[in-house]
Write an enzyme that holds these catalytic residues in place. Structure first.
Site, PDB file in Angstrom:
ATOM      1  N   LYS A 118      27.051 -24.077  18.949  1.00  0.00           N
ATOM      2  CA  LYS A 118      26.841 -23.290  20.175  1.00  0.00           C
ATOM      3  C   LYS A 118      25.323 -22.450  19.682  1.00  0.00           C
ATOM      4  O   LYS A 118      24.723 -22.570  20.600  1.00  0.00           O
ATOM      5  CB  LYS A 118      28.074 -22.437  20.349  1.00  0.00           C
ATOM      6  CG  LYS A 118      29.210 -23.054  21.004  1.00  0.00           C
ATOM      7  CD  LYS A 118      28.731 -23.730  22.286  1.00  0.00           C
ATOM      8  CE  LYS A 118      30.221 -24.153  23.354  1.00  0.00           C
ATOM      9  NZ  LYS A 118      29.766 -24.928  24.176  1.00  0.00           N
ATOM     10  N   TYR A 149      32.287 -24.737  15.322  1.00  0.00           N
ATOM     11  CA  TYR A 149      31.870 -24.358  16.750  1.00  0.00           C
ATOM     12  C   TYR A 149      30.731 -23.572  16.908  1.00  0.00           C
ATOM     13  O   TYR A 149      29.949 -23.312  17.929  1.00  0.00           O
ATOM     14  CB  TYR A 149      33.309 -23.783  17.383  1.00  0.00           C
ATOM     15  CG  TYR A 149      32.947 -23.520  18.797  1.00  0.00           C
ATOM     16  CD1 TYR A 149      33.330 -24.337  19.776  1.00  0.00           C
ATOM     17  CD2 TYR A 149      33.043 -22.132  19.235  1.00  0.00           C
ATOM     18  CE1 TYR A 149      33.089 -23.858  21.267  1.00  0.00           C
ATOM     19  CE2 TYR A 149      33.126 -21.720  20.400  1.00  0.00           C
ATOM     20  CZ  TYR A 149      33.026 -22.550  21.656  1.00  0.00           C
ATOM     21  OH  TYR A 149      33.353 -22.515  22.920  1.00  0.00           O
TER      22      TYR A 149
END
Length: 257
Positions: free
Chosen positions: A159, A155
């Site tokens: 990002k 993640y």
């Protein structure tokens, strides 16, 4: 009314930050296309709003869209253009994690990166020509996980990729009048916390003493998408209650003397 006569596309618009963003843009005069893989949930939100704002029905439309599926994204954007004729703002909100950190597991990694990095790319690609025509603006929702080490490597990497994506596209699309920026939220009260007992236990970790609300992030998105930010492009704006400003100092206040 910063978005009068403008059309905004909000991915992941049925809940949380996405819905708060759709509402904020509606409040400021935009016509809003809500893209979500749960179109019935988005339609329900709009129906509730229409009870107090009759213009909602005239200024909104819901389109089913799964940002992990390129064909779904292309079809949804084509439908938006058929309905509204233009796109001025893209708020790429769809994303998230499954709350299970599987480290470098191949299947987990591919799924998380497809949703959080490739998804925004697919949406921007589909909207690119319309945005060039309108000299529009793109705002992607990143995370503080993409700025500092808060765990969840897949993640976080996805990002973090949005920051360099924004910088490169700012240079590429700037001459055409298109701006692109990222907001990086800290902990926000969304449904991801429903099965974790709520986010408020993390409030002491934030210098401002609370976690964020979806409306906090929506306000930042609206600013970056508006003409108030007309000379801002290629930046990542933390909207995080101060967590990145002094995480070690914050933690030290919680330690026993």
């Amino acid at each position: 009314m910063r978005f009068d006569d403008r059309v905004a596309v909000v991915s992941g618009g049925a809940n949380g930050i996405g819905w708060a963003t759709a509402e904020r843009l509606l409040d400021e005069g935009a016509r809003v296309a809500v893209l979500d893989r749960e179109p019935h949930a988005a339609a329900s939100q709009l129906e509730k709003r229409a009870v107090v704002d009759a213009s909602t029905s005239e200024r909104t439309a819901v389109f089913e869209c799964d940002v992990t599926d390129p064909a779904s994204v292309d079809d949804a954007v084509a439908a938006v253009l058929d309905r509204f004729g233009r796109i001025d703002v893209v708020a790429s909100v769809a994303g998230g994690d499954n709350a299970v950190d599987d480290g470098l597991d191949e299947e987990h990694w591919n799924a998380i990166v497809s949703l959080n990095l490739h998804g925004p790319v697919r949406l921007i690609r589909a909207c690119r020509e319309a945005l060039i025509a309108s000299k529009g603006s793109i705002v992607m929702v990143g995370s503080v996980n993409g700025v500092a080490a808060y765990g969840e490597p897949a993640y976080a990497a996805a990002k973090a990729g949005l920051t360099l994506l924004a910088k490169n596209l700012a240079v590429e699309l700037g001459p055409a009048g298109v701006r692109i920026n990222v907001v990086a939220p800290g902990t926000v009260r969304t449904r991801v916390w429903d099965h974790q007992g709520g986010p408020d236990a993390l409030s002491p970790l934030y210098p401002l003493g609370r976690v964020g609300e979806p409306a906090d992030i929506a306000a930042a998105i609206a600013f970056l998408a508006s003409d108030d930010a007309s000379w801002i492009t290629g930046v990542t704006l933390p909207v995080d209650g101060g967590s990145l400003a002094g995480p070690l100092a914050t933690m030290s206040r919680l330690l026993p003397n």
